[in-house]
Enzyme design. Structure first.
Site, mmCIF file in Angstrom:
data_model
loop_
_atom_site.group_PDB
_atom_site.id
_atom_site.type_symbol
_atom_site.label_atom_id
_atom_site.label_comp_id
_atom_site.label_asym_id
_atom_site.label_seq_id
_atom_site.Cartn_x
_atom_site.Cartn_y
_atom_site.Cartn_z
ATOM 1 N N ASP A 238 0.853 -1.106 0.022
ATOM 2 C CA ASP A 238 0.052 0.023 -0.061
ATOM 3 C C ASP A 238 0.881 1.309 -0.116
ATOM 4 O OD1 ASP A 238 -2.204 -1.736 2.330
ATOM 5 O OD2 ASP A 238 -2.085 -1.573 0.110
HETATM 6 N N1 LIG Z 1 3.667 -6.095 -3.030
HETATM 7 C C1 LIG Z 1 2.234 -5.751 -2.970
HETATM 8 N N2 LIG Z 1 1.216 -6.861 -3.023
HETATM 9 C C2 LIG Z 1 -0.050 -6.304 -2.910
HETATM 10 C C3 LIG Z 1 -0.220 -5.029 -2.827
HETATM 11 C C4 LIG Z 1 0.810 -3.995 -2.552
HETATM 12 O O1 LIG Z 1 0.527 -2.755 -2.392
HETATM 13 N N3 LIG Z 1 2.013 -4.630 -2.766
HETATM 14 N N4 LIG Z 1 -1.692 -4.616 -2.343
HETATM 15 C C5 LIG Z 1 -2.482 -5.737 -2.132
HETATM 16 C C6 LIG Z 1 -4.173 -5.352 -1.785
HETATM 17 N N5 LIG Z 1 -4.241 -5.390 -0.595
HETATM 18 C C7 LIG Z 1 -4.549 -4.060 -0.092
HETATM 19 O O2 LIG Z 1 -4.879 -3.324 -0.876
HETATM 20 C C8 LIG Z 1 -3.947 -6.128 0.351
HETATM 21 C C9 LIG Z 1 -4.130 -7.569 0.014
HETATM 22 C C10 LIG Z 1 -3.793 -8.595 0.893
HETATM 23 C C11 LIG Z 1 -3.265 -8.224 1.985
HETATM 24 C C12 LIG Z 1 -3.045 -9.376 3.317
HETATM 25 O O3 LIG Z 1 -2.662 -9.342 4.242
HETATM 26 N N6 LIG Z 1 -2.972 -10.590 2.404
HETATM 27 C C13 LIG Z 1 -2.597 -11.810 3.232
HETATM 28 C C14 LIG Z 1 -3.592 -12.896 2.779
HETATM 29 C C15 LIG Z 1 -5.019 -12.692 3.188
HETATM 30 C C16 LIG Z 1 -5.845 -13.690 2.610
HETATM 31 O O4 LIG Z 1 -5.486 -14.925 2.104
HETATM 32 O O5 LIG Z 1 -7.003 -13.456 2.601
HETATM 33 C C17 LIG Z 1 -1.232 -12.303 2.698
HETATM 34 O O6 LIG Z 1 -1.177 -12.189 1.426
HETATM 35 O O7 LIG Z 1 -0.775 -13.073 3.473
HETATM 36 C C18 LIG Z 1 -3.237 -6.986 2.455
HETATM 37 C C19 LIG Z 1 -3.305 -5.949 1.665
HETATM 38 C C20 LIG Z 1 -2.414 -6.691 -3.073
HETATM 39 N N7 LIG Z 1 -0.887 -7.261 -3.202
#
Ligand SMILES: Nc1nc2c(c(=O)[nH]1)N[C@@H](CN(C=O)c1ccc(C(=O)N[C@@H](CCC(=O)O)C(=O)O)cc1)CN2
Length: 294
Positions: A238
């Site tokens: 983000d």
């Molecule tokens: N490197 C990045 N990847 C992603 C970003 C980014 O800015 N940089 N934005 C996200 C979208 N997002 C918020 O907008 C977001 C998505 C996922 C998570 C999160 O904590 N995911 C967990 C798993 C959650 C699940 O399985 O439901 C994880 O990945 O471990 C936080 C913010 C998209 N990707």
């Protein structure tokens, strides 16, 4: 005599005198007609990058009306100012991959706007770590790639899934990836592969409430405005260059679920604007920020 072809020139370089004069003079000398021109020099105030940005929409005469010929025409000026200069035909439609998890409002909105001609782009496929939108993809005649990834998956498993996505990017010659509520954090390697060509919709008014559950954070804080932010994807969650944001007024009577419902519409509008401006070549990266020639 055929209609003159239209092109978009975008450029960035270190700011100095004479850039606009040289660019517009070259176009004039070559018999081109400028339809719209916007420029910005980030030269004032603390944190200024010293960079200059320009977007020119112009018509070119028949004998110049292709990108390779125009690239050669710009060769000298590009070198003179060490520009990052790119030329695209106005009717060139970027090839787009949409990625989604379990919330489909942004995906559905983008698909309808695209199908009804509001977005000058070519959606090639949809990727998801769930099967929820298989039928929606079929209803638009689009390939749907289900690439599962359980929450908390280890780095190797995540990277293996990302390499499957990268294979699709290669096969489909994708120009732009849109994370339309794709809820997996992308690895630094994948972010590098997608640098400047992946847009995410974050469901808060950044920099407030980063992470996966911003509406619950907002409810707990008791905010009176909620919002959404479209930004380029970088390894830092983000934190990428912001392209567009918007807000909606809320109040004490709304639950976190109510805020989620109010936010959906804001997310759709913000993401659609950001994607349209990107595919119209209106967005240029300026360090950790962006310049948007609307
Ligand atoms: N490197 C990045 N990847 C992603 C970003 C980014 O800015 N940089 N934005 C996200 C979208 N997002 C918020 O907008 C977001 C998505 C996922 C998570 C999160 O904590 N995911 C967990 C798993 C959650 C699940 O399985 O439901 C994880 O990945 O471990 C936080 C913010 C998209 N990707």
């Amino acid at each position: 005599m055929s209609r003159p072809q239209e092109f978009i020139l975008t450029l960035s370089c270190q700011d100095t005198k004479g850039i606009v004069h040289n660019v517009s003079g070259l176009l004039y000398q070559a018999g081109c007609n400028i339809i719209d021109s916007q420029q910005f020099g980030d030269v004032q105030g603390e944190g200024a990058t010293g960079l200059f940005f320009m977007r020119v929409h112009f018509e070119a005469p028949e004998h110049l009306a292709d990108v390779a010929t125009l690239d050669r025409l710009f060769g000298h000026v590009r070198g003179q100012f060490a520009m990052d200069a790119r030329i695209h035909a106005v009717d060139e439609r970027p090839r787009v991959l949409l990625m989604v998890s379990q919330h489909g409002h942004c995906l559905n909105d983008l698909l309808f706007r695209w199908k009804s001609g509001q977005l000058p782009m070519d959606i090639r496929a949809i990727v998801s770590n769930h099967t929820t939108f298989t039928d929606l993809a079929a209803s638009y005649g689009l390939p749907f790639h289900h690439l599962p990834l359980v929450g908390g998956a280890d780095a190797a498993t995540k990277r293996a899934q990302e390499l499957q996505v990268e294979a699709i990017l290669e096969a489909e010659k994708i120009d732009l990836v849109v994370l339309a509520r794709y809820m997996q954090i992308l690895s630094p390697e994948f972010c590098q592969a997608l640098r400047g060509r992946a847009i995410n919709i974050h469901h808060s008014f950044l920099p407030s409430f980063k992470g996966a559950k911003p509406y619950y954070q907002a409810h707990a804080r008791g905010v009176k405005l909620i919002g959404a932010t479209a930004h380029y994807v970088t390894p830092d969650l983000d934190e990428g260059p912001i392209i567009e944001q918007d807000v909606a007024r809320v109040d004490h009577s709304l639950s976190a679920e109510d805020l989620t419902a109010v936010g959906r519409d804001v997310e759709c509008v913000v993401l659609a604007r950001a994607v349209r401006w990107h595919v119209e070549r209106r967005v240029l990266m300026n360090g950790h920020k962006s310049v948007v020639f609307r």
